[in-house]
Design a protein around this motif. Structure first.
Motif, PDB file in Angstrom:
ATOM      1  N   LEU A  79      -8.240  -6.736  -5.438  1.00 50.28           N
ATOM      2  CA  LEU A  79      -8.490  -5.436  -6.044  1.00 50.28           C
ATOM      3  C   LEU A  79      -7.134  -4.810  -6.303  1.00 50.28           C
ATOM      4  O   LEU A  79      -6.278  -4.817  -5.415  1.00 50.28           O
ATOM      5  N   GLY A  80      -6.911  -4.283  -7.482  1.00 52.38           N
ATOM      6  CA  GLY A  80      -5.617  -3.684  -7.813  1.00 52.38           C
ATOM      7  C   GLY A  80      -5.719  -2.177  -7.912  1.00 52.38           C
ATOM      8  O   GLY A  80      -6.583  -1.657  -8.609  1.00 52.38           O
ATOM      9  N   PHE A  81      -4.825  -1.473  -7.210  1.00 52.54           N
ATOM     10  CA  PHE A  81      -4.749  -0.017  -7.271  1.00 52.54           C
ATOM     11  C   PHE A  81      -3.404   0.374  -7.864  1.00 52.54           C
ATOM     12  O   PHE A  81      -2.361  -0.152  -7.457  1.00 52.54           O
ATOM     13  N   ARG A  82      -3.422   1.302  -8.808  1.00 54.25           N
ATOM     14  CA  ARG A  82      -2.197   1.706  -9.502  1.00 54.25           C
ATOM     15  C   ARG A  82      -1.544   2.921  -8.866  1.00 54.25           C
ATOM     16  O   ARG A  82      -2.223   3.831  -8.393  1.00 54.25           O
ATOM     17  N   VAL A  83      -0.217   2.900  -8.935  1.00 50.30           N
ATOM     18  CA  VAL A  83       0.580   4.080  -8.624  1.00 50.30           C
ATOM     19  C   VAL A  83       1.302   4.470  -9.913  1.00 50.30           C
ATOM     20  O   VAL A  83       1.465   3.647 -10.819  1.00 50.30           O
ATOM     21  N   ARG A  84       1.742   5.721 -10.006  1.00 51.69           N
ATOM     22  CA  ARG A  84       2.316   6.213 -11.263  1.00 51.69           C
ATOM     23  C   ARG A  84       3.789   5.889 -11.441  1.00 51.69           C
ATOM     24  O   ARG A  84       4.270   5.821 -12.560  1.00 51.69           O
ATOM     25  N   ARG A  85       4.522   5.743 -10.351  1.00 49.19           N
ATOM     26  CA  ARG A  85       5.959   5.512 -10.457  1.00 49.19           C
ATOM     27  C   ARG A  85       6.359   4.290  -9.656  1.00 49.19           C
ATOM     28  O   ARG A  85       5.801   3.997  -8.610  1.00 49.19           O
ATOM     29  N   ARG A  86       7.347   3.612 -10.152  1.00 48.33           N
ATOM     30  CA  ARG A  86       7.870   2.394  -9.552  1.00 48.33           C
ATOM     31  C   ARG A  86       8.215   2.568  -8.075  1.00 48.33           C
ATOM     32  O   ARG A  86       7.877   1.741  -7.235  1.00 48.33           O
ATOM     33  N   ARG A 105       4.040   1.949   8.724  1.00 58.55           N
ATOM     34  CA  ARG A 105       3.903   2.993   9.762  1.00 58.55           C
ATOM     35  C   ARG A 105       2.516   2.969  10.398  1.00 58.55           C
ATOM     36  O   ARG A 105       2.345   3.356  11.546  1.00 58.55           O
ATOM     37  N   LEU A 106       1.521   2.522   9.642  1.00 58.72           N
ATOM     38  CA  LEU A 106       0.166   2.403  10.168  1.00 58.72           C
ATOM     39  C   LEU A 106      -0.055   1.091  10.923  1.00 58.72           C
ATOM     40  O   LEU A 106      -1.140   0.839  11.433  1.00 58.72           O
ATOM     41  N   GLY A 107       0.970   0.250  10.943  1.00 60.23           N
ATOM     42  CA  GLY A 107       0.868  -1.027  11.641  1.00 60.23           C
ATOM     43  C   GLY A 107       0.130  -2.097  10.850  1.00 60.23           C
ATOM     44  O   GLY A 107      -0.316  -3.089  11.425  1.00 60.23           O
ATOM     45  N   LEU A 108       0.007  -1.920   9.555  1.00 59.16           N
ATOM     46  CA  LEU A 108      -0.680  -2.895   8.709  1.00 59.16           C
ATOM     47  C   LEU A 108       0.328  -3.842   8.074  1.00 59.16           C
ATOM     48  O   LEU A 108       1.385  -3.420   7.622  1.00 59.16           O
ATOM     49  N   ALA A 109      -0.026  -5.115   8.031  1.00 55.95           N
ATOM     50  CA  ALA A 109       0.884  -6.144   7.517  1.00 55.95           C
ATOM     51  C   ALA A 109       0.742  -6.285   6.005  1.00 55.95           C
ATOM     52  O   ALA A 109      -0.353  -6.197   5.449  1.00 55.95           O
ATOM     53  N   ILE A 110       1.857  -6.549   5.356  1.00 57.70           N
ATOM     54  CA  ILE A 110       1.876  -6.845   3.927  1.00 57.70           C
ATOM     55  C   ILE A 110       1.898  -8.357   3.785  1.00 57.70           C
ATOM     56  O   ILE A 110       2.689  -9.037   4.438  1.00 57.70           O
ATOM     57  N   PHE A 135       2.816  -5.144  -4.436  1.00 62.37           N
ATOM     58  CA  PHE A 135       2.692  -5.876  -3.177  1.00 62.37           C
ATOM     59  C   PHE A 135       1.212  -6.018  -2.861  1.00 62.37           C
ATOM     60  O   PHE A 135       0.369  -5.355  -3.461  1.00 62.37           O
ATOM     61  N   TYR A 136       0.919  -6.920  -1.923  1.00 63.90           N
ATOM     62  CA  TYR A 136      -0.453  -7.211  -1.515  1.00 63.90           C
ATOM     63  C   TYR A 136      -0.596  -7.045  -0.014  1.00 63.90           C
ATOM     64  O   TYR A 136       0.323  -7.360   0.739  1.00 63.90           O
ATOM     65  N   PHE A 137      -1.779  -6.584   0.401  1.00 66.48           N
ATOM     66  CA  PHE A 137      -2.107  -6.518   1.824  1.00 66.48           C
ATOM     67  C   PHE A 137      -3.612  -6.715   1.974  1.00 66.48           C
ATOM     68  O   PHE A 137      -4.376  -6.436   1.048  1.00 66.48           O
ATOM     69  N   PRO A 138      -4.052  -7.217   3.142  1.00 66.63           N
ATOM     70  CA  PRO A 138      -5.484  -7.482   3.322  1.00 66.63           C
ATOM     71  C   PRO A 138      -6.239  -6.265   3.841  1.00 66.63           C
ATOM     72  O   PRO A 138      -5.698  -5.459   4.599  1.00 66.63           O
ATOM     73  N   ASP A 139      -7.509  -6.160   3.443  1.00 66.33           N
ATOM     74  CA  ASP A 139      -8.380  -5.171   4.063  1.00 66.33           C
ATOM     75  C   ASP A 139      -8.898  -5.776   5.370  1.00 66.33           C
ATOM     76  O   ASP A 139      -8.542  -6.923   5.708  1.00 66.33           O
ATOM     77  N   PRO A 140      -9.709  -5.070   6.144  1.00 69.07           N
ATOM     78  CA  PRO A 140     -10.167  -5.614   7.438  1.00 69.07           C
ATOM     79  C   PRO A 140     -10.928  -6.931   7.344  1.00 69.07           C
ATOM     80  O   PRO A 140     -10.981  -7.691   8.302  1.00 69.07           O
ATOM     81  N   GLN A 188      -7.789  -9.249  -0.451  1.00 71.00           N
ATOM     82  CA  GLN A 188      -6.450  -8.808  -0.818  1.00 71.00           C
ATOM     83  C   GLN A 188      -6.505  -7.564  -1.709  1.00 71.00           C
ATOM     84  O   GLN A 188      -7.316  -7.485  -2.633  1.00 71.00           O
ATOM     85  N   ILE A 189      -5.625  -6.623  -1.420  1.00 74.73           N
ATOM     86  CA  ILE A 189      -5.483  -5.403  -2.200  1.00 74.73           C
ATOM     87  C   ILE A 189      -4.070  -5.379  -2.747  1.00 74.73           C
ATOM     88  O   ILE A 189      -3.106  -5.619  -2.017  1.00 74.73           O
ATOM     89  N   GLN A 190      -3.943  -5.112  -4.041  1.00 75.43           N
ATOM     90  CA  GLN A 190      -2.640  -5.017  -4.673  1.00 75.43           C
ATOM     91  C   GLN A 190      -2.336  -3.551  -4.958  1.00 75.43           C
ATOM     92  O   GLN A 190      -3.193  -2.829  -5.476  1.00 75.43           O
ATOM     93  N   ILE A 191      -1.128  -3.125  -4.628  1.00 76.70           N
ATOM     94  CA  ILE A 191      -0.617  -1.826  -5.044  1.00 76.70           C
ATOM     95  C   ILE A 191       0.357  -2.125  -6.168  1.00 76.70           C
ATOM     96  O   ILE A 191       1.304  -2.896  -5.986  1.00 76.70           O
ATOM     97  N   LEU A 192       0.134  -1.529  -7.340  1.00 76.87           N
ATOM     98  CA  LEU A 192       0.831  -1.934  -8.561  1.00 76.87           C
ATOM     99  C   LEU A 192       1.362  -0.744  -9.337  1.00 76.87           C
ATOM    100  O   LEU A 192       0.637   0.224  -9.579  1.00 76.87           O
ATOM    101  N   TYR A 193       2.619  -0.845  -9.736  1.00 76.03           N
ATOM    102  CA  TYR A 193       3.174   0.027 -10.772  1.00 76.03           C
ATOM    103  C   TYR A 193       3.284  -0.838 -12.015  1.00 76.03           C
ATOM    104  O   TYR A 193       3.941  -1.880 -12.009  1.00 76.03           O
ATOM    105  N   ASP A 194       2.631  -0.424 -13.096  1.00 76.99           N
ATOM    106  CA  ASP A 194       2.630  -1.172 -14.349  1.00 76.99           C
ATOM    107  C   ASP A 194       3.163  -0.253 -15.441  1.00 76.99           C
ATOM    108  O   ASP A 194       2.452   0.638 -15.905  1.00 76.99           O
ATOM    109  N   PRO A 195       4.427  -0.437 -15.867  1.00 72.34           N
ATOM    110  CA  PRO A 195       5.003   0.470 -16.854  1.00 72.34           C
ATOM    111  C   PRO A 195       4.284   0.455 -18.195  1.00 72.34           C
ATOM    112  O   PRO A 195       4.352   1.434 -18.926  1.00 72.34           O
ATOM    113  N   SER A 196       3.560  -0.616 -18.520  1.00 75.08           N
ATOM    114  CA  SER A 196       2.845  -0.653 -19.792  1.00 75.08           C
ATOM    115  C   SER A 196       1.645   0.294 -19.778  1.00 75.08           C
ATOM    116  O   SER A 196       1.101   0.605 -20.823  1.00 75.08           O
TER     117      SER A 196
END
Length: 175
Positions: free
Chosen positions: A76-83, A95-100, A114-119, A123-131
């Motif tokens: 699952l991919g989640f977007r952020v607005r800035r790089r 800081r939450l003790g979760l592994a990437i 980057f990617y990290f697992p849910d419980p 896999q969950i992706q946090i993505l900045y996509d300039p396009s």
């Protein structure tokens, strides 16, 4: 800090598929999705309104292991607005003790993720996509393309990668 402070929308769902051409044709012809980008034999990226679907060809070595069932969700991919928010999100998870599980990394099109697992291990992706962003720090300036160009196959050139515009008929679908 919760990632909800950084993530503003779910960006895409990525599905592993047995036959990329067949699946791409299905989602375009049956559901009216618009082709956005593809890498021959590896990935097809489709859009329906503001929602995206990435179809990822299952490598031949993994096809037999999946049988007719098996997990088809890649991530699952989640977007952020800035790089820089990609790194802030990774730091917040630490800081939450979760592994990437992978990254943060820069992709050749200027995206960062980057990617990290849910419980349950999804896999969950946090993505900045300039396009996809009109504000923030697009890198490199004027870049285009899509982050999946390097996600699956990290070696080789961009040969065979094409970006598509409107639907083949030239009309705009509801998707």
């Amino acid at each position: 800090m919760a990632l909800g402070d950084l993530c503003y929308r779910m960006g895409h769902i990525a599905l592993n598929v047995r036959d990329l051409a067949r699946s791409e044709k299905f989602y375009i012809e049956v559901l009216g999705m618009t082709p956005v980008w593809r890498s021959e034999g590896e990935i097809a990226f489709l859009r329906c309104g503001a929602d995206d679907l990435a179809l990822l060809q299952i490598p031949p070595a993994r096809l037999g292991a999946l049988g007719h069932g098996g997990q088809r969700l890649d991530h699952l991919g989640f977007r952020v607005r800035r790089r820089e928010e990609v790194d802030r999100a990774a730091e917040a998870l630490a800081r939450l003790g979760l592994a990437i599980s992978h990254g943060p990394v820069d992709h050749r099109d200027g995206s960062r993720s980057f990617y990290f697992p849910d419980p349950d291990g999804n896999q969950i992706q946090i993505l900045y996509d300039p396009s996809q962003e009109t504000s923030g720090s697009a890198w490199p300036p004027g870049s285009s393309g899509h982050p999946f160009a390097t996600r699956r196959r990290r070696s080789g050139s961009d040969a065979g990668h094409t970006r598509r515009g409107p639907s083949p008929s030239g009309t705009r679908s509801r998707c």
